[in-house]
Design an enzyme around this catalytic site. Sequence first.
Site, mmCIF file in Angstrom:
data_model
loop_
_atom_site.group_PDB
_atom_site.id
_atom_site.type_symbol
_atom_site.label_atom_id
_atom_site.label_comp_id
_atom_site.label_asym_id
_atom_site.label_seq_id
_atom_site.Cartn_x
_atom_site.Cartn_y
_atom_site.Cartn_z
ATOM 1 N N ASP A 54 51.944 9.527 31.261
ATOM 2 C CA ASP A 54 50.797 9.438 31.714
ATOM 3 C C ASP A 54 50.697 8.341 32.810
ATOM 4 O OD1 ASP A 54 48.165 9.811 31.827
ATOM 5 O OD2 ASP A 54 47.469 8.444 30.139
ATOM 6 N N GLY A 90 40.157 8.855 25.959
ATOM 7 C CA GLY A 90 39.830 9.964 25.193
ATOM 8 C C GLY A 90 40.154 9.514 23.591
#
Length: 421
Positions: free
Chosen positions: A135, A23
């Site tokens: 993450d 992203g």
Amino acid sequence: MAEDLTGRRLGHYRIDGVLGKGGMSVMYRATDIRLGRKVALKVIAEHLTEDPEFRERFVDEARNTSAIDHANVVPLYDFGEVDGLLYIAMRLVDGSDLASLIKDGPLKPERALALLGQVAEALDNLHERGLVHLDVKPANVLVTSRESTAEHIYVADFGLTRRGATGHRTRGGDFLGSPTYAAPEHLRGEPVDARTDAYSLACVLFACLTGRPPFQGPVPEVIQGHLNRDVPALTEHVSLPPAIDEVIRRGMAKSPTSRYGNCRELMAAARQALAGVGQQAGQQARRPSAVPVGPRPAGPAQNRPPGPGAYPSRPPAGRPPQGTPPGGYQRPQVPAGTHSSSADPVRLRPPVPAGPSTAFTSDSGGSSRWLVPVIVGLVAIGLIVGAILLFTSGGDDGGGGDQREQEQSSNATPPSIKVGD
């Protein structure tokens, strides 16, 4: 990215191809033309280059990664900016990622434990430095077998790594991360710590052992699963010891205080729950077929009952074996497929010695071994009968035998005797 940078130069790096896209950035395979070294080059997405917040986060990633010196963390080589593009150069890992390994099905438990044990070591090292990865997911676990005899993992992508309990959302309140493996407090925007990464690691463990994440479906359903639904039972998908379900339940507890204190504790509990699973599978694969206990089926040489003396304990008296003439001894044969064990012994017939010209075996019925003694006996009987006939032949003359014997004994020439008439 507005355009692919493949084939271009970025400083002293030649960009050779795209490794992956995220992203906020694109990962390229590149070559450091100064050193002739292959690298992974992470470049911030072009549409974010003018966003001060994302530029700040990108710089933080470079600083956090360079501060971690651990065997299971991807080493950082370089950081810089060229033509308004920020980049991070790091080791190019020759291998795959965990997401690719489990896309076709679960890993063997022993392999999953070996790989995720290394992840736990790396994450706890981060936590000891006051950092939280935020993450942790299979795509960020790189696996290679080119650097050692065993598989080696690298934890990658520190773009969301935060120092402290806050800062894991954008200034506008947007969530950053992967909802599929995110802890409830992370999804809510609440303070995070080491137990947040431990929750994600428990989700990754579930995925490695089952081939699927704990919660699936559209993003809103996945988020509701992490926030409100019970932790699914891992053993509903694979056949493993029930103790692993309790490990997953505690690792994915909604409240951080109910979870394991760190990632090492989580993996230690998983190893204990799955202890012996790999060995049991190996033993079942190597276990031979059952050997029946009891009388064995008779082979071709065992179909008839043995005759008298068929199993002598030693050679007959007077017949010591003379060497080993051809065919003189036959080694005992074990029927094909017969297994020998202390619980089910195999009885072997002892070798039977043979005469100089005739080979005898235990399967001959026992009759031929008496041939020579019978012949010798017949000869002896013949000699005895002949002698009796000789000494009694004079009785037919009516008592003149004694006189003839005296006359014969006075002569110098003895009578001749024929044996066998």
